[in-house]
Design a protein around this motif. Structure first.
Motif, PDB file in Angstrom:
ATOM      1  N   SER A   9      13.660  -7.029  -5.296  1.00  8.07           N
ATOM      2  CA  SER A   9      13.591  -5.987  -6.309  1.00  8.07           C
ATOM      3  C   SER A   9      13.121  -4.677  -5.694  1.00  8.07           C
ATOM      4  O   SER A   9      12.315  -4.668  -4.766  1.00  8.07           O
ATOM      5  CB  SER A   9      12.608  -6.389  -7.414  1.00  8.07           C
ATOM      6  OG  SER A   9      13.061  -7.535  -8.077  1.00  8.07           O
ATOM      7  N   CYS A  10      13.647  -3.587  -6.212  1.00  9.02           N
ATOM      8  CA  CYS A  10      13.234  -2.224  -5.834  1.00  9.02           C
ATOM      9  C   CYS A  10      13.497  -1.882  -4.366  1.00  9.02           C
ATOM     10  O   CYS A  10      12.730  -1.138  -3.755  1.00  9.02           O
ATOM     11  CB  CYS A  10      11.768  -1.991  -6.182  1.00  9.02           C
ATOM     12  SG  CYS A  10      11.453  -1.980  -7.953  1.00  9.02           S
ATOM     13  N   ASP A  87      10.305  -1.708   3.107  1.00  6.25           N
ATOM     14  CA  ASP A  87       8.926  -2.008   3.456  1.00  6.25           C
ATOM     15  C   ASP A  87       8.179  -2.455   2.196  1.00  6.25           C
ATOM     16  O   ASP A  87       8.423  -1.925   1.103  1.00  6.25           O
ATOM     17  CB  ASP A  87       8.299  -0.734   4.058  1.00  6.25           C
ATOM     18  CG  ASP A  87       6.860  -0.914   4.417  1.00  6.25           C
ATOM     19  OD1 ASP A  87       5.992  -0.483   3.610  1.00  6.25           O
ATOM     20  OD2 ASP A  87       6.590  -1.480   5.483  1.00  6.25           O
ATOM     21  N   LEU A  88       7.262  -3.411   2.324  1.00  5.96           N
ATOM     22  CA  LEU A  88       6.523  -3.928   1.172  1.00  5.96           C
ATOM     23  C   LEU A  88       5.789  -2.819   0.425  1.00  5.96           C
ATOM     24  O   LEU A  88       5.793  -2.793  -0.808  1.00  5.96           O
ATOM     25  CB  LEU A  88       5.546  -5.025   1.603  1.00  5.96           C
ATOM     26  CG  LEU A  88       4.723  -5.665   0.478  1.00  5.96           C
ATOM     27  CD1 LEU A  88       5.617  -6.278  -0.600  1.00  5.96           C
ATOM     28  CD2 LEU A  88       3.782  -6.715   1.052  1.00  5.96           C
ATOM     29  N   ASP A  89       5.183  -1.879   1.136  1.00  5.37           N
ATOM     30  CA  ASP A  89       4.483  -0.788   0.454  1.00  5.37           C
ATOM     31  C   ASP A  89       5.441   0.064  -0.362  1.00  5.37           C
ATOM     32  O   ASP A  89       5.107   0.517  -1.460  1.00  5.37           O
ATOM     33  CB  ASP A  89       3.728   0.080   1.464  1.00  5.37           C
ATOM     34  CG  ASP A  89       2.514  -0.623   2.053  1.00  5.37           C
ATOM     35  OD1 ASP A  89       1.982  -1.543   1.381  1.00  5.37           O
ATOM     36  OD2 ASP A  89       2.101  -0.271   3.166  1.00  5.37           O
ATOM     37  N   GLU A  90       6.656   0.272   0.160  1.00 10.88           N
ATOM     38  CA  GLU A  90       7.674   1.041  -0.574  1.00 10.88           C
ATOM     39  C   GLU A  90       8.110   0.290  -1.827  1.00 10.88           C
ATOM     40  O   GLU A  90       8.264   0.877  -2.899  1.00 10.88           O
ATOM     41  CB  GLU A  90       8.877   1.333   0.327  1.00 10.88           C
ATOM     42  CG  GLU A  90       9.940   2.160  -0.326  1.00 10.88           C
ATOM     43  CD  GLU A  90       9.508   3.581  -0.672  1.00 10.88           C
ATOM     44  OE1 GLU A  90      10.086   4.164  -1.614  1.00 10.88           O
ATOM     45  OE2 GLU A  90       8.594   4.118  -0.018  1.00 10.88           O
ATOM     46  N   ILE A  91       8.301  -1.022  -1.703  1.00  8.16           N
ATOM     47  CA  ILE A  91       8.678  -1.840  -2.862  1.00  8.16           C
ATOM     48  C   ILE A  91       7.587  -1.757  -3.930  1.00  8.16           C
ATOM     49  O   ILE A  91       7.875  -1.554  -5.113  1.00  8.16           O
ATOM     50  CB  ILE A  91       8.923  -3.302  -2.442  1.00  8.16           C
ATOM     51  CG1 ILE A  91      10.177  -3.397  -1.566  1.00  8.16           C
ATOM     52  CG2 ILE A  91       9.038  -4.215  -3.664  1.00  8.16           C
ATOM     53  CD1 ILE A  91      10.390  -4.754  -0.919  1.00  8.16           C
ATOM     54  N   LYS A  92       6.348  -1.890  -3.522  1.00 11.77           N
ATOM     55  CA  LYS A  92       5.237  -1.818  -4.479  1.00 11.77           C
ATOM     56  C   LYS A  92       5.185  -0.448  -5.150  1.00 11.77           C
ATOM     57  O   LYS A  92       4.952  -0.352  -6.355  1.00 11.77           O
ATOM     58  CB  LYS A  92       3.911  -2.115  -3.782  1.00 11.77           C
ATOM     59  CG  LYS A  92       3.702  -3.574  -3.475  1.00 11.77           C
ATOM     60  CD  LYS A  92       2.342  -3.779  -2.815  1.00 11.77           C
ATOM     61  CE  LYS A  92       2.026  -5.220  -2.564  1.00 11.77           C
ATOM     62  NZ  LYS A  92       0.706  -5.392  -1.930  1.00 11.77           N
ATOM     63  N   ALA A  97       6.112   2.618 -10.147  1.00 14.68           N
ATOM     64  CA  ALA A  97       6.757   3.689 -10.918  1.00 14.68           C
ATOM     65  C   ALA A  97       7.544   3.105 -12.092  1.00 14.68           C
ATOM     66  O   ALA A  97       7.502   3.654 -13.204  1.00 14.68           O
ATOM     67  CB  ALA A  97       7.665   4.508 -10.009  1.00 14.68           C
ATOM     68  N   ARG A  98       8.237   2.002 -11.855  1.00 12.88           N
ATOM     69  CA  ARG A  98       9.002   1.351 -12.927  1.00 12.88           C
ATOM     70  C   ARG A  98       8.101   0.844 -14.042  1.00 12.88           C
ATOM     71  O   ARG A  98       8.510   0.748 -15.190  1.00 12.88           O
ATOM     72  CB  ARG A  98       9.804   0.166 -12.390  1.00 12.88           C
ATOM     73  CG  ARG A  98      11.105   0.535 -11.771  1.00 12.88           C
ATOM     74  CD  ARG A  98      11.932  -0.706 -11.552  1.00 12.88           C
ATOM     75  NE  ARG A  98      13.151  -0.376 -10.848  1.00 12.88           N
ATOM     76  CZ  ARG A  98      14.021  -1.253 -10.429  1.00 12.88           C
ATOM     77  NH1 ARG A  98      13.808  -2.540 -10.634  1.00 12.88           N
ATOM     78  NH2 ARG A  98      15.106  -0.872  -9.798  1.00 12.88           N
ATOM     79  N   MET A  99       6.884   0.471 -13.678  1.00 13.55           N
ATOM     80  CA  MET A  99       5.960  -0.103 -14.659  1.00 13.55           C
ATOM     81  C   MET A  99       5.047   0.945 -15.278  1.00 13.55           C
ATOM     82  O   MET A  99       4.023   0.609 -15.869  1.00 13.55           O
ATOM     83  CB  MET A  99       5.150  -1.222 -14.008  1.00 13.55           C
ATOM     84  CG  MET A  99       6.026  -2.374 -13.550  1.00 13.55           C
ATOM     85  SD  MET A  99       5.092  -3.816 -13.055  1.00 13.55           S
ATOM     86  CE  MET A  99       4.633  -4.459 -14.663  1.00 13.55           C
ATOM     87  N   GLY A 100       5.401   2.206 -15.125  1.00 11.16           N
ATOM     88  CA  GLY A 100       4.634   3.256 -15.778  1.00 11.16           C
ATOM     89  C   GLY A 100       3.387   3.700 -15.037  1.00 11.16           C
ATOM     90  O   GLY A 100       2.487   4.281 -15.633  1.00 11.16           O
ATOM     91  N   SER A 129      16.299   0.433   3.363  1.00 10.95           N
ATOM     92  CA  SER A 129      16.079   1.505   2.395  1.00 10.95           C
ATOM     93  C   SER A 129      14.968   2.430   2.877  1.00 10.95           C
ATOM     94  O   SER A 129      13.929   1.992   3.347  1.00 10.95           O
ATOM     95  CB  SER A 129      15.702   0.890   1.045  1.00 10.95           C
ATOM     96  OG  SER A 129      15.639   1.857   0.046  1.00 10.95           O
ATOM     97  N   GLY A 130      15.225   3.720   2.776  1.00 11.52           N
ATOM     98  CA  GLY A 130      14.255   4.701   3.241  1.00 11.52           C
ATOM     99  C   GLY A 130      14.439   5.054   4.704  1.00 11.52           C
ATOM    100  O   GLY A 130      13.846   6.009   5.194  1.00 11.52           O
TER     101      GLY A 130
END
Length: 145
Positions: A9-10, A87-92, A97-100, A129-130
């Motif tokens: 995801s993401c 990268d895991l930090d990018e996914i988080k 952002a998606r979760m507000g 990605s990125g």
């Protein structure tokens, strides 16, 4: 042509699918979107697998976006398989952002557990990605037609 885009995801799978769809005019399915093809899950799955096989054999263009490893079992041989990672930090950060703006600790733990679950899957193209240019990746995928 069948293009299967998979990853966590993401990571940017949908962004890539949208860019490819614009260029190729391909229909995009994500996850279990195929369930809308029929009233029963079994019938919908069979119809979708027929569409996937047809696209893999060159009948029409279809892009299938997958975020759950078990859905890869639906994909026939042929076509192009694209692994999208981040990268895991990018996914988080994207998930936050998606979760507000707040990432609950159980969600963060789930993302950590799932991180890398697709990395060993066979693929023809890898998009980090990125790091990789969306345009360059689209060109690379479409050149495999």
């Amino acid at each position: 042509m069948l293009i299967t885009i998979f990853g966590e995801s993401c990571t940017g799978k949908s962004t890539l699918a949208d860019a490819l769809s614009e260029r190729a005019g391909a229909q995009v399915y994500s996850g279990k979107d195929y369930l809308r093809l029929a009233k029963s899950e079994g019938e919908a799955r069979a119809l979708f697998q027929k569409q996937l096989k047809g696209a893999a054999e060159g009948t029409g263009d279809l892009i299938y976006v997958i975020a759950e490893p078990e859905l890869l079992s639906l994909v026939p041989e042929g076509g192009v398989r694209v692994l999208v990672t981040a990268d895991l930090d990018e996914i988080k950060s994207r998930f936050t952002a998606r979760m507000g703006g707040t990432l609950p600790s159980p969600v963060a733990a789930m993302l950590e557990r799932k991180h890398g679950c697709f990395d060993q899957m066979p693929h023809d193209v890898h998009m980090a990605s990125g790091e990789d240019s969306l345009e360059a990746v689209c060109e690379k995928i479409l050149a495999l037609r």
